[in-house]
Scaffold this motif. Structure first.
Motif, PDB file in Angstrom:
ATOM      1  N   SER A  77       0.831  -1.206   0.000  1.00  0.00           N
ATOM      2  CA  SER A  77       0.000   0.000   0.000  1.00  0.00           C
ATOM      3  C   SER A  77       0.863   1.253   0.000  1.00  0.00           C
ATOM      4  O   SER A  77       0.583   2.222  -0.720  1.00  0.00           O
ATOM      5  CB  SER A  77      -0.924   0.006   1.222  1.00  0.00           C
ATOM      6  N   MET A  78       1.924   1.258   0.796  1.00  0.00           N
ATOM      7  CA  MET A  78       2.810   2.420   0.854  1.00  0.00           C
ATOM      8  C   MET A  78       3.497   2.642  -0.486  1.00  0.00           C
ATOM      9  O   MET A  78       3.607   3.778  -0.967  1.00  0.00           O
ATOM     10  CB  MET A  78       3.849   2.246   1.973  1.00  0.00           C
ATOM     11  N   ALA A  79       3.949   1.561  -1.106  1.00  0.00           N
ATOM     12  CA  ALA A  79       4.624   1.672  -2.403  1.00  0.00           C
ATOM     13  C   ALA A  79       3.661   2.192  -3.462  1.00  0.00           C
ATOM     14  O   ALA A  79       4.050   2.975  -4.343  1.00  0.00           O
ATOM     15  CB  ALA A  79       5.187   0.316  -2.825  1.00  0.00           C
ATOM     16  N   GLY A  80       2.401   1.773  -3.386  1.00  0.00           N
ATOM     17  CA  GLY A  80       1.407   2.232  -4.351  1.00  0.00           C
ATOM     18  C   GLY A  80       1.228   3.737  -4.310  1.00  0.00           C
ATOM     19  O   GLY A  80       1.110   4.389  -5.357  1.00  0.00           O
ATOM     20  N   ILE A  81       1.230   4.305  -3.115  1.00  0.00           N
ATOM     21  CA  ILE A  81       1.104   5.763  -2.975  1.00  0.00           C
ATOM     22  C   ILE A  81       2.375   6.455  -3.437  1.00  0.00           C
ATOM     23  O   ILE A  81       2.340   7.431  -4.197  1.00  0.00           O
ATOM     24  CB  ILE A  81       0.801   6.139  -1.514  1.00  0.00           C
ATOM     25  N   SER A  82       3.516   5.936  -3.001  1.00  0.00           N
ATOM     26  CA  SER A  82       4.799   6.550  -3.334  1.00  0.00           C
ATOM     27  C   SER A  82       5.060   6.556  -4.840  1.00  0.00           C
ATOM     28  O   SER A  82       5.643   7.509  -5.374  1.00  0.00           O
ATOM     29  CB  SER A  82       5.927   5.802  -2.621  1.00  0.00           C
ATOM     30  N   ASN A  83       4.636   5.511  -5.529  1.00  0.00           N
ATOM     31  CA  ASN A  83       4.907   5.386  -6.970  1.00  0.00           C
ATOM     32  C   ASN A  83       3.790   5.924  -7.855  1.00  0.00           C
ATOM     33  O   ASN A  83       3.838   5.772  -9.076  1.00  0.00           O
ATOM     34  CB  ASN A  83       5.151   3.913  -7.317  1.00  0.00           C
ATOM     35  N   SER A  84       2.796   6.538  -7.260  1.00  0.00           N
ATOM     36  CA  SER A  84       1.684   7.065  -8.055  1.00  0.00           C
ATOM     37  C   SER A  84       2.144   8.268  -8.875  1.00  0.00           C
ATOM     38  O   SER A  84       3.226   8.820  -8.662  1.00  0.00           O
ATOM     39  CB  SER A  84       0.522   7.470  -7.142  1.00  0.00           C
ATOM     40  N   LYS A  85       1.298   8.683  -9.806  1.00  0.00           N
ATOM     41  CA  LYS A  85       1.630   9.790 -10.712  1.00  0.00           C
ATOM     42  C   LYS A  85       1.203  11.141 -10.155  1.00  0.00           C
ATOM     43  O   LYS A  85       1.280  12.156 -10.851  1.00  0.00           O
ATOM     44  CB  LYS A  85       0.955   9.563 -12.071  1.00  0.00           C
ATOM     45  N   LEU A  86       0.768  11.180  -8.922  1.00  0.00           N
ATOM     46  CA  LEU A  86       0.340  12.437  -8.323  1.00  0.00           C
ATOM     47  C   LEU A  86       1.526  13.391  -8.157  1.00  0.00           C
ATOM     48  O   LEU A  86       2.686  12.962  -8.132  1.00  0.00           O
ATOM     49  CB  LEU A  86      -0.288  12.180  -6.952  1.00  0.00           C
ATOM     50  N   HIS A  87       1.223  14.668  -8.006  1.00  0.00           N
ATOM     51  CA  HIS A  87       2.245  15.668  -7.723  1.00  0.00           C
ATOM     52  C   HIS A  87       2.910  15.298  -6.398  1.00  0.00           C
ATOM     53  O   HIS A  87       2.252  14.773  -5.490  1.00  0.00           O
ATOM     54  CB  HIS A  87       1.593  17.049  -7.636  1.00  0.00           C
ATOM     55  N   PRO A  88       4.227  15.549  -6.241  1.00  0.00           N
ATOM     56  CA  PRO A  88       4.935  15.163  -5.011  1.00  0.00           C
ATOM     57  C   PRO A  88       4.256  15.624  -3.725  1.00  0.00           C
ATOM     58  O   PRO A  88       4.178  14.865  -2.754  1.00  0.00           O
ATOM     59  CB  PRO A  88       6.306  15.825  -5.178  1.00  0.00           C
ATOM     60  N   GLU A  89       3.757  16.878  -3.707  1.00  0.00           N
ATOM     61  CA  GLU A  89       3.089  17.369  -2.502  1.00  0.00           C
ATOM     62  C   GLU A  89       1.833  16.565  -2.183  1.00  0.00           C
ATOM     63  O   GLU A  89       1.547  16.278  -1.018  1.00  0.00           O
ATOM     64  CB  GLU A  89       2.725  18.854  -2.669  1.00  0.00           C
ATOM     65  N   GLN A  90       1.107  16.177  -3.228  1.00  0.00           N
ATOM     66  CA  GLN A  90      -0.093  15.366  -3.028  1.00  0.00           C
ATOM     67  C   GLN A  90       0.254  13.968  -2.547  1.00  0.00           C
ATOM     68  O   GLN A  90      -0.430  13.392  -1.703  1.00  0.00           O
ATOM     69  CB  GLN A  90      -0.898  15.272  -4.324  1.00  0.00           C
ATOM     70  N   ARG A  91       1.343  13.429  -3.095  1.00  0.00           N
ATOM     71  CA  ARG A  91       1.780  12.095  -2.676  1.00  0.00           C
ATOM     72  C   ARG A  91       2.213  12.104  -1.221  1.00  0.00           C
ATOM     73  O   ARG A  91       1.903  11.178  -0.460  1.00  0.00           O
ATOM     74  CB  ARG A  91       2.934  11.611  -3.558  1.00  0.00           C
ATOM     75  N   LEU A  92       2.955  13.140  -0.838  1.00  0.00           N
ATOM     76  CA  LEU A  92       3.406  13.229   0.553  1.00  0.00           C
ATOM     77  C   LEU A  92       2.204  13.310   1.483  1.00  0.00           C
ATOM     78  O   LEU A  92       2.164  12.635   2.517  1.00  0.00           O
ATOM     79  CB  LEU A  92       4.299  14.456   0.749  1.00  0.00           C
ATOM     80  N   TYR A  93       1.227  14.120   1.097  1.00  0.00           N
ATOM     81  CA  TYR A  93       0.009  14.261   1.902  1.00  0.00           C
ATOM     82  C   TYR A  93      -0.676  12.910   2.070  1.00  0.00           C
ATOM     83  O   TYR A  93      -1.010  12.502   3.183  1.00  0.00           O
ATOM     84  CB  TYR A  93      -0.930  15.257   1.232  1.00  0.00           C
ATOM     85  N   ARG A  94      -0.887  12.194   0.967  1.00  0.00           N
ATOM     86  CA  ARG A  94      -1.580  10.897   1.025  1.00  0.00           C
ATOM     87  C   ARG A  94      -0.761   9.858   1.787  1.00  0.00           C
ATOM     88  O   ARG A  94      -1.308   9.023   2.497  1.00  0.00           O
ATOM     89  CB  ARG A  94      -1.889  10.405  -0.386  1.00  0.00           C
ATOM     90  N   TYR A  95       0.552   9.921   1.602  1.00  0.00           N
ATOM     91  CA  TYR A  95       1.429   8.953   2.262  1.00  0.00           C
ATOM     92  C   TYR A  95       1.363   9.130   3.777  1.00  0.00           C
ATOM     93  O   TYR A  95       1.170   8.164   4.522  1.00  0.00           O
ATOM     94  CB  TYR A  95       2.867   9.127   1.765  1.00  0.00           C
ATOM     95  N   LEU A  96       1.519  10.358   4.223  1.00  0.00           N
ATOM     96  CA  LEU A  96       1.481  10.626   5.661  1.00  0.00           C
ATOM     97  C   LEU A  96       0.108  10.292   6.236  1.00  0.00           C
ATOM     98  O   LEU A  96       0.010   9.715   7.330  1.00  0.00           O
ATOM     99  CB  LEU A  96       1.829  12.086   5.936  1.00  0.00           C
ATOM    100  N   LYS A  97      -0.927  10.635   5.514  1.00  0.00           N
ATOM    101  CA  LYS A  97      -2.282  10.336   6.000  1.00  0.00           C
ATOM    102  C   LYS A  97      -2.494   8.832   6.088  1.00  0.00           C
ATOM    103  O   LYS A  97      -3.093   8.336   7.049  1.00  0.00           O
ATOM    104  CB  LYS A  97      -3.322  10.973   5.077  1.00  0.00           C
ATOM    105  N   TYR A  98      -1.988   8.091   5.095  1.00  0.00           N
ATOM    106  CA  TYR A  98      -2.125   6.635   5.131  1.00  0.00           C
ATOM    107  C   TYR A  98      -1.374   6.049   6.327  1.00  0.00           C
ATOM    108  O   TYR A  98      -1.894   5.168   7.026  1.00  0.00           O
ATOM    109  CB  TYR A  98      -1.602   5.998   3.843  1.00  0.00           C
ATOM    110  N   LEU A  99      -0.167   6.548   6.563  1.00  0.00           N
ATOM    111  CA  LEU A  99       0.607   6.059   7.711  1.00  0.00           C
ATOM    112  C   LEU A  99      -0.168   6.265   9.001  1.00  0.00           C
ATOM    113  O   LEU A  99      -0.216   5.381   9.863  1.00  0.00           O
ATOM    114  CB  LEU A  99       1.948   6.791   7.802  1.00  0.00           C
ATOM    115  N   TYR A 100      -0.779   7.417   9.126  1.00  0.00           N
ATOM    116  CA  TYR A 100      -1.532   7.697  10.345  1.00  0.00           C
ATOM    117  C   TYR A 100      -2.750   6.779  10.450  1.00  0.00           C
ATOM    118  O   TYR A 100      -2.975   6.153  11.481  1.00  0.00           O
ATOM    119  CB  TYR A 100      -1.991   9.156  10.367  1.00  0.00           C
ATOM    120  N   GLN A 101      -3.519   6.713   9.366  1.00  0.00           N
ATOM    121  CA  GLN A 101      -4.744   5.915   9.397  1.00  0.00           C
ATOM    122  C   GLN A 101      -4.450   4.439   9.608  1.00  0.00           C
ATOM    123  O   GLN A 101      -5.126   3.764  10.379  1.00  0.00           O
ATOM    124  CB  GLN A 101      -5.534   6.117   8.097  1.00  0.00           C
TER     125      GLN A 101
END
Length: 202
Positions: A69-93
């Motif tokens: 799941s973490m790799a899926g977010i990190s390797n997505s095509k989203l803008h880096p700021e959006q990826r960081l946001y989703r990554y951190l939120k996923y880690l928390y959730q």
């Protein structure tokens, strides 16, 4: 001799994970796992030699899902700021969702397993999680750094650690304000990497 059927093993693992997440290690036995999985005790023993073996496999099973799941977010095509946001939120959730599970898997159950051959494998799982988080967050942050303002590797490493440290500290202090915590960290990162004109000279 019957064949080991993959989906049966998977079902046993899923049942074991649920049980270890809701019971102490001592409370879970092979019969309880068999009952939860809807199979015979003999089938459980056919796929796993003992409870410790199921425990370790369940840990690996959980970690593999987490890493994927973490790799899926990190390797997505989203803008880096959006990826960081989703990554951190996923880690928390995910941390919140798995809080009880991780406590039992890694802090309670671990002491009930044969230390000589099990403990290093648990440590290896924890190390994999840590290394992937550092690598994922590092790759995202490096994309956020302006090409005309490169940052030394030592500073990037500190930025990664400060980002993660701040994130988990803020969420402990302000657990109801996760969105604001992530926004604050994002703004702080933008400042630190000189997007807003702050010098990085040390």
């Amino acid at each position: 001799m019957p064949k080991k059927i993959p989906h049966v093993r998977e079902k046993i693992l899923q049942s074991a994970e649920l049980l270890f997440n809701s019971h102490s290690f001592e409370e879970v036995d092979m019969r309880l796992i068999a009952k939860e999985a809807g199979v015979s005790v003999g089938t459980v023993y056919y796929h796993f030699s003992d409870k410790s073996g199921i425990f370790l496999s369940a840990c690996e099973h959980m970690v593999e899902r987490l890493l994927a799941s973490m790799a899926g977010i990190s390797n997505s095509k989203l803008h880096p700021e959006q990826r960081l946001y989703r990554y951190l939120k996923y880690l928390y959730q995910d941390t919140q969702h798995q809080k009880e599970s991780f406590r039992k898997f890694f802090y309670e159950g671990i002491f009930n397993i044969n230390q000589e051959n099990r403990y290093p494998q648990i440590n290896a799982l924890l190390e994999r999680i840590k290394n992937q988080i550092l690598a994922d967050v590092g790759s995202i942050l490096k994309e956020m750094i302006p090409k005309d303002r490169p940052m030394e590797d030592k500073l990037v490493e500190r930025l990664i650690l400060s980002t993660l440290g701040s994130f988990f500290t803020l969420n402990q202090r302000f657990p109801q304000e996760v969105e604001e915590n992530i926004k604050y960290i994002s703004r702080a990162i933008e400042t630190l990497i000189n997007i807003r004109g702050v010098s990085l000279e040390t």
